[in-house]
Design a protein around this motif. Structure first.
Motif, PDB file in Angstrom:
ATOM      1  N   GLU A 151      38.007   5.346 -20.306  1.00  0.00           N
ATOM      2  CA  GLU A 151      38.654   4.221 -20.963  1.00  0.00           C
ATOM      3  C   GLU A 151      39.219   4.674 -22.304  1.00  0.00           C
ATOM      4  O   GLU A 151      38.548   5.391 -23.056  1.00  0.00           O
ATOM      5  CB  GLU A 151      37.659   3.076 -21.188  1.00  0.00           C
ATOM      6  CG  GLU A 151      37.345   2.307 -19.937  1.00  0.00           C
ATOM      7  CD  GLU A 151      36.377   1.159 -20.193  1.00  0.00           C
ATOM      8  OE1 GLU A 151      36.074   0.863 -21.368  1.00  0.00           O
ATOM      9  OE2 GLU A 151      35.915   0.573 -19.204  1.00  0.00           O
ATOM     10  N   PRO A 152      40.464   4.280 -22.617  1.00  0.00           N
ATOM     11  CA  PRO A 152      41.070   4.692 -23.891  1.00  0.00           C
ATOM     12  C   PRO A 152      40.222   4.239 -25.079  1.00  0.00           C
ATOM     13  O   PRO A 152      39.694   3.122 -25.093  1.00  0.00           O
ATOM     14  CB  PRO A 152      42.428   3.987 -23.888  1.00  0.00           C
ATOM     15  CG  PRO A 152      42.705   3.686 -22.452  1.00  0.00           C
ATOM     16  CD  PRO A 152      41.379   3.478 -21.805  1.00  0.00           C
ATOM     17  N   GLY A 153      40.069   5.104 -26.036  1.00  0.00           N
ATOM     18  CA  GLY A 153      39.309   4.786 -27.238  1.00  0.00           C
ATOM     19  C   GLY A 153      37.821   5.033 -27.134  1.00  0.00           C
ATOM     20  O   GLY A 153      37.079   4.814 -28.090  1.00  0.00           O
ATOM     21  N   ARG A 154      37.346   5.504 -25.987  1.00  0.00           N
ATOM     22  CA  ARG A 154      35.910   5.770 -25.815  1.00  0.00           C
ATOM     23  C   ARG A 154      35.509   6.905 -26.755  1.00  0.00           C
ATOM     24  O   ARG A 154      36.193   7.911 -26.863  1.00  0.00           O
ATOM     25  CB  ARG A 154      35.624   6.161 -24.367  1.00  0.00           C
ATOM     26  CG  ARG A 154      34.199   6.453 -24.043  1.00  0.00           C
ATOM     27  CD  ARG A 154      33.310   5.243 -23.947  1.00  0.00           C
ATOM     28  NE  ARG A 154      33.776   4.360 -22.896  1.00  0.00           N
ATOM     29  CZ  ARG A 154      33.586   3.051 -22.911  1.00  0.00           C
ATOM     30  NH1 ARG A 154      32.966   2.483 -23.905  1.00  0.00           N
ATOM     31  NH2 ARG A 154      34.034   2.303 -21.925  1.00  0.00           N
ATOM     32  N   THR A 155      34.406   6.742 -27.462  1.00  0.00           N
ATOM     33  CA  THR A 155      33.957   7.762 -28.408  1.00  0.00           C
ATOM     34  C   THR A 155      32.679   8.431 -27.914  1.00  0.00           C
ATOM     35  O   THR A 155      31.982   7.908 -27.036  1.00  0.00           O
ATOM     36  CB  THR A 155      33.675   7.144 -29.793  1.00  0.00           C
ATOM     37  OG1 THR A 155      32.573   6.238 -29.670  1.00  0.00           O
ATOM     38  CG2 THR A 155      34.898   6.430 -30.337  1.00  0.00           C
ATOM     39  N   VAL A 156      32.385   9.569 -28.502  1.00  0.00           N
ATOM     40  CA  VAL A 156      31.164  10.288 -28.140  1.00  0.00           C
ATOM     41  C   VAL A 156      29.936   9.473 -28.535  1.00  0.00           C
ATOM     42  O   VAL A 156      28.918   9.504 -27.829  1.00  0.00           O
ATOM     43  CB  VAL A 156      31.151  11.703 -28.768  1.00  0.00           C
ATOM     44  CG1 VAL A 156      31.025  11.648 -30.272  1.00  0.00           C
ATOM     45  CG2 VAL A 156      30.044  12.552 -28.174  1.00  0.00           C
ATOM     46  N   ASP A 157      30.019   8.716 -29.609  1.00  0.00           N
ATOM     47  CA  ASP A 157      28.883   7.888 -30.026  1.00  0.00           C
ATOM     48  C   ASP A 157      28.570   6.809 -28.990  1.00  0.00           C
ATOM     49  O   ASP A 157      27.401   6.511 -28.727  1.00  0.00           O
ATOM     50  CB  ASP A 157      29.165   7.239 -31.386  1.00  0.00           C
ATOM     51  CG  ASP A 157      29.235   8.275 -32.503  1.00  0.00           C
ATOM     52  OD1 ASP A 157      28.587   9.330 -32.363  1.00  0.00           O
ATOM     53  OD2 ASP A 157      29.946   8.030 -33.491  1.00  0.00           O
ATOM     54  N   GLU A 158      29.595   6.224 -28.398  1.00  0.00           N
ATOM     55  CA  GLU A 158      29.386   5.217 -27.352  1.00  0.00           C
ATOM     56  C   GLU A 158      28.740   5.847 -26.116  1.00  0.00           C
ATOM     57  O   GLU A 158      27.854   5.248 -25.504  1.00  0.00           O
ATOM     58  CB  GLU A 158      30.707   4.559 -26.968  1.00  0.00           C
ATOM     59  CG  GLU A 158      31.303   3.688 -28.044  1.00  0.00           C
ATOM     60  CD  GLU A 158      32.710   3.216 -27.707  1.00  0.00           C
ATOM     61  OE1 GLU A 158      33.061   2.125 -28.177  1.00  0.00           O
ATOM     62  OE2 GLU A 158      33.438   3.919 -26.983  1.00  0.00           O
ATOM     63  N   ALA A 159      29.199   7.039 -25.760  1.00  0.00           N
ATOM     64  CA  ALA A 159      28.633   7.720 -24.588  1.00  0.00           C
ATOM     65  C   ALA A 159      27.172   8.090 -24.833  1.00  0.00           C
ATOM     66  O   ALA A 159      26.318   7.893 -23.959  1.00  0.00           O
ATOM     67  CB  ALA A 159      29.457   8.966 -24.266  1.00  0.00           C
ATOM     68  N   VAL A 160      26.875   8.611 -26.010  1.00  0.00           N
ATOM     69  CA  VAL A 160      25.493   8.977 -26.346  1.00  0.00           C
ATOM     70  C   VAL A 160      24.612   7.738 -26.361  1.00  0.00           C
ATOM     71  O   VAL A 160      23.491   7.753 -25.834  1.00  0.00           O
ATOM     72  CB  VAL A 160      25.455   9.718 -27.705  1.00  0.00           C
ATOM     73  CG1 VAL A 160      24.026   9.856 -28.217  1.00  0.00           C
ATOM     74  CG2 VAL A 160      26.108  11.081 -27.567  1.00  0.00           C
ATOM     75  N   ALA A 161      25.107   6.646 -26.936  1.00  0.00           N
ATOM     76  CA  ALA A 161      24.328   5.404 -26.987  1.00  0.00           C
ATOM     77  C   ALA A 161      24.027   4.890 -25.576  1.00  0.00           C
ATOM     78  O   ALA A 161      22.900   4.443 -25.295  1.00  0.00           O
ATOM     79  CB  ALA A 161      25.071   4.346 -27.795  1.00  0.00           C
ATOM     80  N   LEU A 162      25.009   4.942 -24.684  1.00  0.00           N
ATOM     81  CA  LEU A 162      24.784   4.497 -23.308  1.00  0.00           C
ATOM     82  C   LEU A 162      23.737   5.358 -22.617  1.00  0.00           C
ATOM     83  O   LEU A 162      22.809   4.847 -21.985  1.00  0.00           O
ATOM     84  CB  LEU A 162      26.091   4.520 -22.502  1.00  0.00           C
ATOM     85  CG  LEU A 162      25.926   4.195 -21.021  1.00  0.00           C
ATOM     86  CD1 LEU A 162      25.603   2.714 -20.834  1.00  0.00           C
ATOM     87  CD2 LEU A 162      27.161   4.577 -20.241  1.00  0.00           C
ATOM     88  N   LEU A 163      23.863   6.670 -22.731  1.00  0.00           N
ATOM     89  CA  LEU A 163      22.900   7.568 -22.084  1.00  0.00           C
ATOM     90  C   LEU A 163      21.488   7.334 -22.618  1.00  0.00           C
ATOM     91  O   LEU A 163      20.521   7.280 -21.846  1.00  0.00           O
ATOM     92  CB  LEU A 163      23.325   9.023 -22.290  1.00  0.00           C
ATOM     93  CG  LEU A 163      24.544   9.476 -21.494  1.00  0.00           C
ATOM     94  CD1 LEU A 163      25.064  10.801 -22.022  1.00  0.00           C
ATOM     95  CD2 LEU A 163      24.230   9.575 -20.022  1.00  0.00           C
ATOM     96  N   GLU A 164      21.357   7.187 -23.923  1.00  0.00           N
ATOM     97  CA  GLU A 164      20.035   6.952 -24.509  1.00  0.00           C
ATOM     98  C   GLU A 164      19.474   5.592 -24.089  1.00  0.00           C
ATOM     99  O   GLU A 164      18.288   5.474 -23.798  1.00  0.00           O
ATOM    100  CB  GLU A 164      20.107   7.050 -26.030  1.00  0.00           C
ATOM    101  CG  GLU A 164      20.319   8.465 -26.522  1.00  0.00           C
ATOM    102  CD  GLU A 164      20.514   8.542 -28.026  1.00  0.00           C
ATOM    103  OE1 GLU A 164      20.801   7.491 -28.663  1.00  0.00           O
ATOM    104  OE2 GLU A 164      20.392   9.657 -28.562  1.00  0.00           O
ATOM    105  N   ARG A 165      20.329   4.569 -24.062  1.00  0.00           N
ATOM    106  CA  ARG A 165      19.872   3.232 -23.670  1.00  0.00           C
ATOM    107  C   ARG A 165      19.382   3.221 -22.228  1.00  0.00           C
ATOM    108  O   ARG A 165      18.313   2.682 -21.917  1.00  0.00           O
ATOM    109  CB  ARG A 165      21.001   2.218 -23.853  1.00  0.00           C
ATOM    110  CG  ARG A 165      20.588   0.797 -23.478  1.00  0.00           C
ATOM    111  CD  ARG A 165      21.705  -0.203 -23.709  1.00  0.00           C
ATOM    112  NE  ARG A 165      22.958   0.128 -23.049  1.00  0.00           N
ATOM    113  CZ  ARG A 165      23.233  -0.137 -21.782  1.00  0.00           C
ATOM    114  NH1 ARG A 165      22.331  -0.702 -21.012  1.00  0.00           N
ATOM    115  NH2 ARG A 165      24.399   0.192 -21.274  1.00  0.00           N
TER     116      ARG A 165
END
Length: 149
Positions: free
Chosen positions: A125-139
C-alpha cells in the motif's frame, strides 16, 4: 626428508593446533511468535521494500547479497527462518498464515498463495512505513490469539 614449512609449525619442528573462528549465523527461530519478532527486528535493521521481495531481485544493477537489502514483510519472514528471502519453509508459511489472518480478517481463501498475496497487498500500500510493518509484526506476535494457536 625435508618438507615445506607450514604456518602451524613451531620452531622446534612440532605442530600446533590452530583455532579458526568462523562467523556463526544466529539460530533460526523455532516458533511462529519468534519468527514474527525476528522479522520485525530484521525490517528495522534493513528497511521495508515495496513491490517485490527485495530491490533488483534479478541482480541486474546491484551486487549486494539479498539478505543485506531492504525487504518486504514476506521476505523478512522467509529470511529469518531459512537465511534466504526467497526460500519457503513450513515455519515461514505458518507465520505468514497467522499474519495474513490478522490483517483485515484475512484473505478469502486459505491456501499459501492467497495468504502471501494478502500480506503482499498490505505491504505494498502506498505510504506504508517500516514502523507500521514492525508494529504489525510485534502486535500479531504478542497477541493472545497467537499464543493460543
Amino acid at each position: 626428508m625435508n618438507r615445506k614449512p607450514s604456518p602451524t609449525d613451531l620452531l622446534h619442528g612440532s605442530r600446533r593446533t590452530v583455532l579458526v573462528a568462523l562467523p556463526v549465523r544466529p539460530a533460526a527461530p523455532t516458533t511462529v511468535e519468534g519468527t514474527l519478532l525476528a522479522a520485525a527486528r530484521l525490517l528495522q535493521k534493513r528497511g521495508l521494500w515495496q513491490g517485490d521481495y527485495v530491490p533488483d531481485a534479478l541482480d541486474r544493477e546491484m551486487c549486494i547479497p539479498h539478505t543485506l537489502r531492504p525487504m518486504s514483510v514476506l521476505a523478512a519472514i522467509k529470511c529469518v527462518v531459512s537465511g534466504n528471502p526467497h526460500r519457503d519453509s513450513l515455519l515461514a508459511d505458518n507465520a505468514i498464515g497467522v499474519l495474513a489472518v490478522a490483517i483485515d480478517d484475512g484473505p478469502y481463501y486459505g491456501d499459501i498463495f492467497s495468504l502471501e498475496a494478502h500480506v503482499e497487498k498490505w505491504n505494498d500500500e502506498p505510504g506504508r512505513t517500516v514502523d507500521e510493518a514492525v508494529a504489525l509484526l510485534e502486535r500479531v506476535a504478542t497477541s493472545p490469539a497467537e499464543r493460543a494457536a
